[in-house]
Design an enzyme around this catalytic site. Structure first.
Site, mmCIF file in Angstrom:
data_model
loop_
_atom_site.group_PDB
_atom_site.id
_atom_site.type_symbol
_atom_site.label_atom_id
_atom_site.label_comp_id
_atom_site.label_asym_id
_atom_site.label_seq_id
_atom_site.Cartn_x
_atom_site.Cartn_y
_atom_site.Cartn_z
ATOM 1 N N LEU A 157 -18.295 -43.380 17.187
ATOM 2 C CA LEU A 157 -17.695 -42.674 16.044
ATOM 3 C C LEU A 157 -18.373 -43.091 14.749
ATOM 4 O O LEU A 157 -18.917 -44.194 14.637
ATOM 5 C CB LEU A 157 -16.188 -42.932 15.982
ATOM 6 C CG LEU A 157 -15.641 -44.350 15.733
ATOM 7 C CD1 LEU A 157 -15.741 -44.768 14.292
ATOM 8 C CD2 LEU A 157 -14.203 -44.428 16.204
ATOM 9 N N CYS A 268 -22.776 -50.911 10.434
ATOM 10 C CA CYS A 268 -23.427 -50.947 11.741
ATOM 11 C C CYS A 268 -24.943 -50.793 11.759
ATOM 12 O O CYS A 268 -25.609 -51.616 12.383
ATOM 13 C CB CYS A 268 -22.748 -49.949 12.662
ATOM 14 S SG CYS A 268 -21.086 -50.548 13.064
HETATM 15 N N1 LIG Z 1 -17.004 -49.371 11.999
HETATM 16 C C1 LIG Z 1 -17.557 -48.461 12.796
HETATM 17 O O1 LIG Z 1 -17.727 -47.298 12.415
HETATM 18 C C2 LIG Z 1 -17.988 -48.805 14.184
HETATM 19 C C3 LIG Z 1 -17.946 -50.110 14.637
HETATM 20 N N2 LIG Z 1 -18.357 -50.411 15.915
HETATM 21 C C4 LIG Z 1 -18.255 -51.791 16.406
HETATM 22 O O2 LIG Z 1 -16.861 -52.084 16.642
HETATM 23 C C5 LIG Z 1 -16.572 -53.447 16.383
HETATM 24 C C6 LIG Z 1 -15.421 -53.557 15.400
HETATM 25 O O3 LIG Z 1 -15.842 -53.035 14.160
HETATM 26 P P1 LIG Z 1 -14.819 -52.600 12.997
HETATM 27 O O4 LIG Z 1 -13.671 -51.858 13.569
HETATM 28 O O5 LIG Z 1 -15.662 -51.950 11.965
HETATM 29 O O6 LIG Z 1 -14.302 -54.033 12.493
HETATM 30 P P2 LIG Z 1 -13.243 -54.332 11.319
HETATM 31 O O7 LIG Z 1 -13.755 -55.514 10.589
HETATM 32 O O8 LIG Z 1 -12.937 -53.084 10.579
HETATM 33 O O9 LIG Z 1 -11.893 -54.735 12.094
HETATM 34 C C7 LIG Z 1 -11.726 -55.864 12.859
HETATM 35 C C8 LIG Z 1 -10.246 -56.238 12.967
HETATM 36 O O10 LIG Z 1 -10.139 -57.367 13.859
HETATM 37 C C9 LIG Z 1 -9.133 -58.248 13.373
HETATM 38 N N3 LIG Z 1 -9.340 -59.576 13.954
HETATM 39 C C10 LIG Z 1 -10.269 -60.522 13.633
HETATM 40 N N4 LIG Z 1 -10.159 -61.581 14.469
HETATM 41 C C11 LIG Z 1 -9.158 -61.299 15.338
HETATM 42 C C12 LIG Z 1 -8.598 -61.987 16.463
HETATM 43 N N5 LIG Z 1 -9.058 -63.184 16.855
HETATM 44 N N6 LIG Z 1 -7.597 -61.391 17.130
HETATM 45 C C13 LIG Z 1 -7.121 -60.167 16.752
HETATM 46 N N7 LIG Z 1 -7.611 -59.478 15.718
HETATM 47 C C14 LIG Z 1 -8.616 -60.034 15.015
HETATM 48 C C15 LIG Z 1 -9.293 -58.171 11.855
HETATM 49 O O11 LIG Z 1 -8.100 -58.595 11.195
HETATM 50 C C16 LIG Z 1 -9.611 -56.677 11.642
HETATM 51 O O12 LIG Z 1 -8.426 -55.923 11.424
HETATM 52 C C17 LIG Z 1 -17.907 -54.066 15.914
HETATM 53 O O13 LIG Z 1 -18.572 -54.626 17.011
HETATM 54 C C18 LIG Z 1 -18.689 -52.853 15.419
HETATM 55 O O14 LIG Z 1 -20.084 -53.049 15.514
HETATM 56 C C19 LIG Z 1 -18.798 -49.456 16.783
HETATM 57 C C20 LIG Z 1 -18.840 -48.137 16.388
HETATM 58 C C21 LIG Z 1 -18.426 -47.702 15.065
HETATM 59 O O1 LIG Z 2 -22.115 -48.119 15.200
HETATM 60 C C1 LIG Z 2 -21.527 -47.613 14.261
HETATM 61 O O2 LIG Z 2 -20.756 -48.192 13.504
HETATM 62 C C2 LIG Z 2 -21.747 -46.181 13.910
HETATM 63 O O3 LIG Z 2 -22.906 -46.151 13.032
HETATM 64 C C3 LIG Z 2 -23.211 -44.869 12.545
HETATM 65 O O4 LIG Z 2 -22.106 -44.302 11.862
HETATM 66 P P1 LIG Z 2 -21.738 -44.677 10.343
HETATM 67 O O5 LIG Z 2 -22.498 -45.908 9.941
HETATM 68 O O6 LIG Z 2 -20.269 -44.698 10.253
HETATM 69 O O7 LIG Z 2 -22.241 -43.433 9.476
HETATM 70 P P2 LIG Z 2 -23.508 -42.465 9.542
HETATM 71 O O8 LIG Z 2 -23.041 -41.091 9.283
HETATM 72 O O9 LIG Z 2 -24.337 -42.699 10.730
HETATM 73 O O10 LIG Z 2 -24.325 -42.937 8.257
HETATM 74 C C4 LIG Z 2 -24.952 -44.216 8.209
HETATM 75 C C5 LIG Z 2 -25.788 -44.322 6.950
HETATM 76 O O11 LIG Z 2 -26.936 -43.490 7.073
HETATM 77 C C6 LIG Z 2 -27.060 -42.668 5.936
HETATM 78 N N1 LIG Z 2 -27.674 -41.378 6.338
HETATM 79 C C7 LIG Z 2 -27.199 -40.685 7.404
HETATM 80 C C8 LIG Z 2 -27.772 -39.495 7.774
HETATM 81 C C9 LIG Z 2 -28.868 -39.000 7.060
HETATM 82 O O12 LIG Z 2 -29.438 -37.915 7.353
HETATM 83 N N2 LIG Z 2 -29.318 -39.711 6.006
HETATM 84 C C10 LIG Z 2 -28.755 -40.890 5.617
HETATM 85 O O13 LIG Z 2 -29.212 -41.530 4.650
HETATM 86 C C11 LIG Z 2 -25.629 -42.500 5.405
HETATM 87 O O14 LIG Z 2 -25.614 -42.168 4.049
HETATM 88 C C12 LIG Z 2 -25.060 -43.877 5.678
HETATM 89 O O15 LIG Z 2 -25.363 -44.775 4.626
HETATM 90 C C13 LIG Z 2 -23.513 -43.942 13.744
HETATM 91 O O16 LIG Z 2 -23.784 -42.622 13.266
HETATM 92 C C14 LIG Z 2 -22.329 -43.904 14.706
HETATM 93 O O17 LIG Z 2 -22.676 -43.135 15.842
HETATM 94 C C15 LIG Z 2 -22.011 -45.331 15.133
HETATM 95 O O18 LIG Z 2 -20.879 -45.369 15.968
#
Ligand SMILES: NC(=O)C1=CN([C@@H]2O[C@H](COP(=O)(O)OP(=O)(O)OC[C@H]3O[C@@H](n4cnc5c(N)ncnc54)[C@H](O)[C@@H]3O)[C@@H](O)[C@H]2O)C=CC1
Ligand SMILES: O=C(O)[C@H]1O[C@H](OP(=O)(O)OP(=O)(O)OC[C@H]2O[C@@H](n3ccc(=O)[nH]c3=O)[C@H](O)[C@@H]2O)[C@H](O)[C@@H](O)[C@@H]1O
Length: 430
Positions: A157, A268
């Site tokens: 996502l 990420c």
């Molecule tokens: N943010 C994104 O769009 C995406 C993130 N990921 C991956 O998902 C993982 C999580 O990322 P986010 O949701 O962005 O992290 P986040 O930092 O937004 O949330 C993490 C949550 O875990 C809680 N937490 C920390 N230690 C804990 C513990 N010991 N027990 C229970 N809760 C605890 C924190 O209070 C926080 O609410 C990472 O590995 C990231 O790379 C993958 C795809 C998209």
């Molecule tokens: O691992 C993750 O957390 C996520 O990282 C990205 O998602 P996200 O970082 O939420 O947002 P994106 O829409 O990918 O944008 C990332 C960055 O690239 C930049 N971007 C994106 C697209 C583009 O054409 N040009 C550009 O500069 C955006 O402005 C932003 O700063 C991936 O798109 C997701 O598939 C993945 O799950």
């Protein structure tokens, strides 16, 4: 099914609310009491379009939250959605998810039935089985493969469209090492597969871990290549957006992720490309292309500043920064390109006046001393220059507002403001 999700941040909350919407009963476990309270009251702890509605509908009902890991015993599977940040050298820091796995293992020790532990966080190949599986085994005193299994289900996502992306994915990747784990994980995803018919990739755990890094590295490198081409276009007075629109018509290239500008930020792409580079180095491989993608990304904010300096030397000037979030639709400022832009402005002695529709409070933690205002209009009023860092839609509607600038110089890092009479307009790559 009964599911538990450890970590209630951007991923954990979205996944929990969506699984609840798909009919599962979900318990979020987080160490942050405020988040737990908010969820039980039906309020989303983060800003994501569509999330408020889902949490309001299911919070306190099919979606509950607790700080007590004991809740996992009442569930069939637990997803670990905990942060996996970068260490100073860029390599993955697994200490938080290891701590979560330990607490989970301790709680599972007194569960009689089989349990499936699914790693949702992004982790380098080998982490799920060798690190987290072993921790859970030690802490629970149970045997992996008999009492419980581990699985890996990477998340794709995007922030700003997290709910829509989760409920309508291109693909679902199920990484398991045996039939029993695969059956349970498939059962969790059955309602999603029925409702949105994504491709389902059944694979091994290490492959699932690597698919996530490959996906993000590919996209980040695609944007960096587009930025590199855009920089060359600018030197030749060529509009990079016209060029990309044309090459995007080639199916092999694809029309998405071709927007050049100030570069990629977020929680990420920066951390995952750095972790992949570090993981490759650990095995003695030099990942030159991914390293170059990172290098190009670091150059873009500097190029934005150079374009401003061509028209307005920032020393002693009031410069508006429009957009603080790393992309539109989110309040997340982690690794936002606005951070190096503001730092560079401060280093050059400018007075920074910043505006973002939702991310101001988060940016205040990085820069408590700059001026924050409530609208783009207020930011432009009396400014000697404006830098556009996030492509929020509302910036496209700006028009007469530029007239209140002392010197209407606009350097656009996102191709969102329209070139118009009466302002000096510079696009970063056009
Ligand atoms: N943010 C994104 O769009 C995406 C993130 N990921 C991956 O998902 C993982 C999580 O990322 P986010 O949701 O962005 O992290 P986040 O930092 O937004 O949330 C993490 C949550 O875990 C809680 N937490 C920390 N230690 C804990 C513990 N010991 N027990 C229970 N809760 C605890 C924190 O209070 C926080 O609410 C990472 O590995 C990231 O790379 C993958 C795809 C998209
Ligand atoms: O691992 C993750 O957390 C996520 O990282 C990205 O998602 P996200 O970082 O939420 O947002 P994106 O829409 O990918 O944008 C990332 C960055 O690239 C930049 N971007 C994106 C697209 C583009 O054409 N040009 C550009 O500069 C955006 O402005 C932003 O700063 C991936 O798109 C997701 O598939 C993945 O799950």
């Amino acid at each position: 099914m009964e599911l538990s999700i450890v970590g209630s941040g951007y991923v954990g909350t979205t996944v929990a609310a969506c699984f609840a919407d798909l009919g599962h009963s979900v318990t979020n476990i987080d160490i942050d009491e405020d988040i737990v309270e908010q969820l039980n009251d039906g309020q989303a702890p983060i800003h994501e379009p569509g999330l408020d509605e889902l949490v309001a509908e299911h919070g306190g009902d099919r979606l509950t939250a607790t700080t007590d890991y004991g809740a996992v015993r009442e569930t069939d599977a637990t997803f670990l959605a905990l942060p996996t940040p970068s260490r100073a050298d860029g390599s993955i820091d697994t200490s938080i998810i290891e701590a979560g796995a330990r607490s989970l293992g301790e709680a599972l020790g007194s569960k009689d039935d089989y349990h499936l532990v699914v790693v949702k966080s992004t982790v380098v190949p080998g982490t799920t089985e060798d690190v987290l599986g072993s921790i859970i085994e030690d802490a629970s005193n149970e045997s992996r493969g008999e009492d419980f299994d581990v699985a890996m289900n990477p998340e794709f996502l995007r922030e700003g469209s997290a709910v829509e992306d989760f409920l309508g994915p291109d693909k679902v990747v199920l990484g398991t090492e045996n039939e029993r784990a695969n059956e349970r994980l498939s059962a969790v995803f059955e309602p999603l597969v029925e409702s949105s018919a994504p491709a389902v990739v059944e694979t091994g755990i290490r492959e699932a871990e690597m698919i996530k890094y490959a996906n993000n590295a590919f996209l980040a490198t695609k944007v960096s290549l587009v930025n590199e081409l855009g920089n060359i276009c600018k030197e030749y007075d060529v509009d990079a957006y016209e060029v990309m629109d044309a090459i995007g018509l080639d199916d092999r290239i694809g029309e998405r992720f071709l927007r050049s500008g100030v570069g990629w930020g977020g929680s990420c792409f920066p951390k995952d490309t750095a972790a992949l580079v570090a993981a490759a180095h650990e095995k003695g491989y030099e990942p030159s292309l991914v390293e170059a993608a990172i290098e190009v990304n670091e150059k873009q904010p500097k190029r934005l500043l150079e374009l401003l300096e061509d028209h307005v030397p920032p020393q002693g000037k009031r410069i508006a920064v429009l957009g603080l979030a790393f992309k539109p639709g989110t309040d997340d400022v982690r690794n936002s390109r606005a951070i190096p832009v503001i730092e560079a402005l401060q280093n050059r002695g400018a007075t920074v006046v910043a505006y973002d529709p939702v991310a101001t409070e988060n940016m205040r933690e990085h820069f408590p001393d700059i001026e924050y205002v409530e609208s783009a209009t207020a930011a432009l009023d009396g400014a000697d220059g404006a830098l556009v860092v996030t492509d929020w839609d509302e910036f496209a509607a700006l028009d007469d507002e530029f007239e209140s600038m002392t010197d209407p110089v606009v350097v656009d890092g996102r191709r969102i403001v329209e070139r118009r009479e009466g302002i000096t307009y510079e696009g970063l790559t056009w």
